[in-house]
Scaffold this motif. Structure first.
Motif, PDB file in Angstrom:
ATOM      1  N   PRO A 229      -9.559 -13.454  31.139  1.00 58.38           N
ATOM      2  CA  PRO A 229      -8.741 -13.524  29.920  1.00 58.38           C
ATOM      3  C   PRO A 229      -8.755 -12.191  29.169  1.00 58.38           C
ATOM      4  O   PRO A 229      -9.774 -11.521  29.090  1.00 58.38           O
ATOM      5  CB  PRO A 229      -9.410 -14.618  29.095  1.00 58.38           C
ATOM      6  CG  PRO A 229     -10.167 -15.428  30.086  1.00 58.38           C
ATOM      7  CD  PRO A 229     -10.586 -14.468  31.168  1.00 58.38           C
TER       8      PRO A 229
ATOM      9  N   GLU B  82      -4.110 -14.794  30.686  1.00 65.87           N
ATOM     10  CA  GLU B  82      -5.111 -15.354  31.578  1.00 65.87           C
ATOM     11  C   GLU B  82      -4.412 -15.918  32.803  1.00 65.87           C
ATOM     12  O   GLU B  82      -3.383 -16.584  32.677  1.00 65.87           O
ATOM     13  CB  GLU B  82      -5.890 -16.458  30.869  1.00 65.87           C
ATOM     14  CG  GLU B  82      -6.962 -17.082  31.712  1.00 65.87           C
ATOM     15  CD  GLU B  82      -7.771 -18.108  30.933  1.00 65.87           C
ATOM     16  OE1 GLU B  82      -8.695 -18.665  31.509  1.00 65.87           O
ATOM     17  OE2 GLU B  82      -7.453 -18.364  29.741  1.00 65.87           O
TER      18      GLU B  82
ATOM     19  N   THR C 276      -2.655 -13.658  24.393  1.00 69.44           N
ATOM     20  CA  THR C 276      -3.744 -13.856  25.337  1.00 69.44           C
ATOM     21  C   THR C 276      -3.154 -13.987  26.723  1.00 69.44           C
ATOM     22  O   THR C 276      -2.228 -14.776  26.937  1.00 69.44           O
ATOM     23  CB  THR C 276      -4.564 -15.123  24.997  1.00 69.44           C
ATOM     24  OG1 THR C 276      -5.073 -14.987  23.670  1.00 69.44           O
ATOM     25  CG2 THR C 276      -5.693 -15.321  25.962  1.00 69.44           C
TER      26      THR C 276
END
Length: 81
Positions: A53, A75, A73
């Motif tokens: 992440p 990920e 974010t």
């Protein structure tokens, strides 16, 4: 016009904006922060394909203090097939 500073945060690291930009409305501040973050997110996606992440944010402030924050974010969650 008011001067706004667009500090960059990557994880625990912060890179302060020492120059800032003069913008006339909070909407223009929001647009500038979102556009800059989109560019940074695109670069992060290209550079990081490891699934770890990665969070980046732009924290906007003026001479009075914090104004807004935009964050992204990234990920990768690979699943077996």
């Amino acid at each position: 016009m008011k001067r706004f500073y667009f500090d960059i945060r990557e994880g625990d690291e912060i890179i302060p904006d020492e120059e800032g930009l003069e913008l006339s409305t909070i909407e223009k501040v929001h647009e500038e922060a979102a556009r800059s973050l989109a560019d940074m997110a695109r670069d992060a996606i290209r550079a990081r394909g490891d699934g770890v992440p990665h969070e980046i944010a732009i924290e906007v402030r003026d001479d009075s203090g914090p104004v807004l924050q935009v964050k992204f974010t990234f990920e990768v969650d690979r699943r077996k097939h």
